[in-house]
Design an enzyme around this catalytic site. Sequence first.
Site, PDB file in Angstrom:
ATOM      1  CD  GLU A 263      15.858 -10.941 -25.805  1.00  0.00           C
ATOM      2  OE1 GLU A 263      16.854 -11.029 -26.556  1.00  0.00           O
ATOM      3  OE2 GLU A 263      15.763 -11.566 -24.735  1.00  0.00           O
ATOM      4  CG  HIS A 287      15.578 -16.284 -31.278  1.00  0.00           C
ATOM      5  ND1 HIS A 287      15.547 -17.551 -30.733  1.00  0.00           N
ATOM      6  CD2 HIS A 287      16.087 -15.474 -30.308  1.00  0.00           C
ATOM      7  CE1 HIS A 287      16.013 -17.495 -29.486  1.00  0.00           C
ATOM      8  NE2 HIS A 287      16.350 -16.249 -29.214  1.00  0.00           N
ATOM      9  CD  GLU A 288      17.056 -12.016 -30.952  1.00  0.00           C
ATOM     10  OE1 GLU A 288      16.558 -11.826 -29.831  1.00  0.00           O
ATOM     11  OE2 GLU A 288      17.993 -12.831 -31.157  1.00  0.00           O
ATOM     12  CG  HIS A 291      13.351 -13.196 -27.052  1.00  0.00           C
ATOM     13  ND1 HIS A 291      13.245 -14.026 -25.957  1.00  0.00           N
ATOM     14  CD2 HIS A 291      14.550 -13.494 -27.624  1.00  0.00           C
ATOM     15  CE1 HIS A 291      14.338 -14.785 -25.870  1.00  0.00           C
ATOM     16  NE2 HIS A 291      15.148 -14.487 -26.877  1.00  0.00           N
ATOM     17  CD  GLU A 310      17.182 -16.670 -25.098  1.00  0.00           C
ATOM     18  OE1 GLU A 310      16.798 -16.972 -26.246  1.00  0.00           O
ATOM     19  OE2 GLU A 310      17.427 -15.491 -24.763  1.00  0.00           O
ATOM     20  CG  ASP A 367      28.416 -11.971 -19.769  1.00  0.00           C
ATOM     21  OD1 ASP A 367      27.252 -12.108 -20.205  1.00  0.00           O
ATOM     22  OD2 ASP A 367      28.889 -10.873 -19.417  1.00  0.00           O
ATOM     23  CE1 TYR A 375      20.750 -19.212 -25.535  1.00  0.00           C
ATOM     24  CE2 TYR A 375      19.204 -18.478 -27.223  1.00  0.00           C
ATOM     25  CZ  TYR A 375      20.194 -18.196 -26.287  1.00  0.00           C
ATOM     26  OH  TYR A 375      20.611 -16.913 -26.117  1.00  0.00           O
TER      27      TYR A 375
HETATM   28  N1  BES Z   1      18.646 -12.713 -25.578  1.00  0.00           N
HETATM   29  C1  BES Z   1      19.537 -13.388 -26.457  1.00  0.00           C
HETATM   30  C2  BES Z   1      20.932 -12.838 -26.460  1.00  0.00           C
HETATM   31  C3  BES Z   1      21.610 -12.809 -25.104  1.00  0.00           C
HETATM   32  C4  BES Z   1      21.441 -13.825 -24.193  1.00  0.00           C
HETATM   33  C5  BES Z   1      22.421 -11.761 -24.793  1.00  0.00           C
HETATM   34  C6  BES Z   1      22.064 -13.763 -22.944  1.00  0.00           C
HETATM   35  C7  BES Z   1      23.044 -11.699 -23.552  1.00  0.00           C
HETATM   36  C8  BES Z   1      22.870 -12.705 -22.624  1.00  0.00           C
HETATM   37  C9  BES Z   1      19.010 -13.415 -27.886  1.00  0.00           C
HETATM   38  O1  BES Z   1      17.628 -13.505 -27.975  1.00  0.00           O
HETATM   39  C10 BES Z   1      19.535 -14.652 -28.543  1.00  0.00           C
HETATM   40  O2  BES Z   1      19.187 -15.700 -28.075  1.00  0.00           O
HETATM   41  N2  BES Z   1      20.324 -14.528 -29.592  1.00  0.00           N
HETATM   42  C11 BES Z   1      20.839 -15.640 -30.337  1.00  0.00           C
HETATM   43  C12 BES Z   1      19.953 -15.853 -31.530  1.00  0.00           C
HETATM   44  C13 BES Z   1      19.641 -17.251 -31.886  1.00  0.00           C
HETATM   45  C14 BES Z   1      19.417 -18.245 -30.828  1.00  0.00           C
HETATM   46  C15 BES Z   1      18.615 -17.350 -32.990  1.00  0.00           C
HETATM   47  C16 BES Z   1      22.251 -15.309 -30.763  1.00  0.00           C
HETATM   48  O3  BES Z   1      22.728 -14.231 -30.411  1.00  0.00           O
HETATM   49  O4  BES Z   1      22.902 -16.103 -31.411  1.00  0.00           O
HETATM   50 ZN    ZN Z   2      16.913 -15.459 -27.451  1.00  0.00          ZN
END
Ligand code: BES
Ligand code: ZN
Length: 590
Positions: A263, A287-288, A291, A310, A367, A375
């Site tokens: 996002e 989703h993004e 955010h 999330e 990570d 989520y």
């Molecule tokens: N902010 C996250 C991606 C992220 C989280 C990157 C933690 C690094 C560390 C992003 O908004 C996300 O949640 N992406 C999901 C999308 C989904 C839940 C719709 C993804 O990447 O799968």
């Molecule tokens: Zn997210």
Amino acid sequence: MSCRDPHSYTDLDQGRVVHMDLDLNVDFDTHRMTGTAALKLAAPVGGPLDLDTRDLDINKVTTGDGAEVPFALGERDEVMGSRLRLQLPEGTQQVVIHYATSPEASALQWLEPAQTDGKRHPYLFSQCQAIHARSVIPAQDSPLARFTFHAKMTVPEALTVVMAAAPGEAGAGAESGTRSFTFEMPQSIPPYLFAFAVGNIVSKDLGPRSRVYTEPETLEKAAWEFAEVDGMLTAAEEVFGPYLWDRFDFLVMPASFPYGGMENPRLTFLTPTLLAGDRSLVNVLAHELAHSWTGNLVTNATIDDFWLNEGFTVWAERRILENLEGEEAKALGAAIGRNGLNEALAEFGPDSPFTRLKTDGKGKDPDEFYSLVPYEKGFLLVSLFEQAAGREKFDAFIKKYIDHFKFTSITTEEFLEFLEQELPGVAEQVDAKRWIYQSGLPDNAPQFTSARLEMLQNLARGWTDGLRPDPREGASWSPEDWQIFLQELPRKLPLDDCAWLDENFHLTEQGNAEILCNWLIIAANSGYEPAFDRIRSFLSEVGRMKYLKPLYSALYGNEKTKTMAVEIFADNAGSYHPIARGGLERILAS
Ligand code: BES
Ligand code: ZN
């Protein structure tokens, strides 16, 4: 010391960085960025100022007036990186840090031309969440330390820079053969939202506030897939109130991008695996976009409050889709989410502290403990709040919550206090503390269902008793239907069953990455050889961890395919993103 973030050396009592002026040269030969970061503090200070860095070469530090500032770089911590301690003369409000990034910078992936769509130009992109910003900029790298910035980026003249910021001028760089781009970020952001990409990048307008950026080869496909973005933006504003970031543009990334989406404000990053050709994966865009409020306006104070980002965003994503497509779409989305949550809970074990919403990540690599728990368990809790308060009251609450905390970073406890003030009794009614501070999934988790969902679940759950979808009917199922059906099937099927599914529904030739991945996981677990070539090619085409991790786990967990997993990884590790590579190495070492 008022450092409340266990993943940062930041001490806000020493001073607060509120603005940055960056001037960076991007060198594709050495894989380094070199230049200066001028940090402006909220008020003049003196004495030590601690910053986060990871693998940065610090060459020189001066005050705004050019006086040398003594500095010391601490020992490198595997998770946190190295503390950079500056000794500021009394009355300092600006420091200029001359530095270079390392070719191993954890936030950056440098792509060879062969790894791009066009195959002719190199590409560079950043991914800073959760704690990688410090490998690109010396910063108080905690979401508690928001800043605005101005940036100048100089790159080879054939390439374009895009950034999660408002674009300014572009023109010839000081050195021949280079081009400089400037950007301005007038809204304050937490460091993890700092983002840019460099490559052969073009764009197309999709609406008055949105434009899609990609490599030229992907532009038309991306423009079609996400053509509905403007309607989404309007639907999101109905849920949250006005959009405060001026524009909502997005960049469709090269295939190695390790996430579905990120996002980055004003410029969301998206995986190209969303380009299914049927608009079925636009929930990631929703989703993004969501955010922009939950996450980017109201930000988690630290990673331990990540569910505030999330959980609320998944709730909003499904609420936006419900407004646009109806209740059934929401029930299917919630069911897909619930399947993912059940898997994560089973993997961690029901008593694992990682299944709490409020986590204790001190000393751990974010990570490594990233999962669907914040989520989907978060989504269920927010849905419970909504049900307990009633939709009308909860809608008003959400708007007020955003307005009250906008451009700040808050803890779970600050949220709970506000909730109690605005919707007294709701937290207790749903046993929110149990949800937040204890592990596992409480019994009062809300259920979302629909006739269609039940039909699919019953069909899949009856598989072992011989129930089968009618081949003609299955051919007309939506991609969401297929995802649910495949997720509900046993993980391991007899080879004849695999063959029957494949012959009737051509799953191995699927173009939709979600369906394909769900199918390939079953195929891998079952040792279904006709799909092995596709598994091999899929694992060499995509870099999204959501697909790589379960597929490698399935291959590695089956004696028949264990060596194949190791071989495929050896062939592709060099093109995976460093974060993905690290995650997969852990799987293949277990
Ligand atoms: N902010 C996250 C991606 C992220 C989280 C990157 C933690 C690094 C560390 C992003 O908004 C996300 O949640 N992406 C999901 C999308 C989904 C839940 C719709 C993804 O990447 O799968
Ligand atoms: Zn997210």
